[in-house]
Design a protein around this motif. Sequence first.
Motif, PDB file in Angstrom:
ATOM      1  N   LYS A  67      -1.158  -4.231   6.424  1.00  0.00           N
ATOM      2  CA  LYS A  67      -0.189  -3.681   7.378  1.00  0.00           C
ATOM      3  C   LYS A  67      -0.126  -2.149   7.309  1.00  0.00           C
ATOM      4  N   TYR A  68      -0.329  -1.599   6.110  1.00  0.00           N
ATOM      5  CA  TYR A  68      -0.240  -0.157   5.922  1.00  0.00           C
ATOM      6  C   TYR A  68      -1.517   0.379   5.286  1.00  0.00           C
ATOM      7  N   THR A  69      -1.726   1.691   5.474  1.00  0.00           N
ATOM      8  CA  THR A  69      -2.847   2.376   4.863  1.00  0.00           C
ATOM      9  C   THR A  69      -2.335   3.596   4.120  1.00  0.00           C
ATOM     10  N   ALA A  70      -2.750   3.742   2.868  1.00  0.00           N
ATOM     11  CA  ALA A  70      -2.461   4.949   2.097  1.00  0.00           C
ATOM     12  C   ALA A  70      -3.576   5.941   2.386  1.00  0.00           C
ATOM     13  N   ILE A  93       1.521   7.572   4.017  1.00  0.00           N
ATOM     14  CA  ILE A  93       1.446   6.127   4.252  1.00  0.00           C
ATOM     15  C   ILE A  93       1.626   5.942   5.758  1.00  0.00           C
ATOM     16  N   THR A 128      -1.385   0.629   9.562  1.00  0.00           N
ATOM     17  CA  THR A 128      -2.832   0.572   9.721  1.00  0.00           C
ATOM     18  C   THR A 128      -3.176   0.637  11.197  1.00  0.00           C
ATOM     19  N   ARG A 139      -6.834   3.657   1.645  1.00  0.00           N
ATOM     20  CA  ARG A 139      -6.788   2.319   1.064  1.00  0.00           C
ATOM     21  C   ARG A 139      -5.732   1.502   1.793  1.00  0.00           C
ATOM     22  N   GLU A 140      -6.149   0.348   2.295  1.00  0.00           N
ATOM     23  CA  GLU A 140      -5.209  -0.539   2.979  1.00  0.00           C
ATOM     24  C   GLU A 140      -4.364  -1.294   1.966  1.00  0.00           C
ATOM     25  N   SER A 141      -3.130  -1.599   2.372  1.00  0.00           N
ATOM     26  CA  SER A 141      -2.258  -2.411   1.526  1.00  0.00           C
ATOM     27  C   SER A 141      -2.826  -3.825   1.429  1.00  0.00           C
ATOM     28  N   LYS A 142      -2.300  -4.576   0.508  1.00  0.00           N
ATOM     29  CA  LYS A 142      -2.785  -5.928   0.266  1.00  0.00           C
ATOM     30  C   LYS A 142      -2.757  -6.788   1.528  1.00  0.00           C
ATOM     31  N   ASN A 143      -1.690  -6.653   2.313  1.00  0.00           N
ATOM     32  CA  ASN A 143      -1.588  -7.457   3.539  1.00  0.00           C
ATOM     33  C   ASN A 143      -2.207  -6.775   4.757  1.00  0.00           C
TER      34      ASN A 143
END
Length: 101
Positions: free
Chosen positions: A69-72, A38, A41, A63-67
């Motif tokens: 802010k982060y990327t998996a 994680i 982004t 895959r970006e988080s919903k907001n």
Amino acid sequence: MDILQGNQHASPEDFYKSLKAKLEDHHDFPEDYLFKFIIPTDQSKLTEIYKVFDGIKFTLGNRESKNGKYTACNINAFVLDADQVVDIYQQVAKIEGVMLL
């Protein structure tokens, strides 16, 4: 180093020694191994991670988080042995802001 948070191991050396033993017990190398990270982004962070896998056959999925802010980041790489897995984790752990899963 975020991988150690909530872990009973006192030091990174103990953690990686334990990880290597678990990998050798549960995997039949060489094989494909799924690495999960994680990250904030940031394309430069992804690039740094990809450099660790330079010269290794891999596929990836981000895959970006919903907001946003982060990327998996999931990387499925063909690795030769537990030592190579540990080495990759150690290299990625040096990248600021990356959480190893």
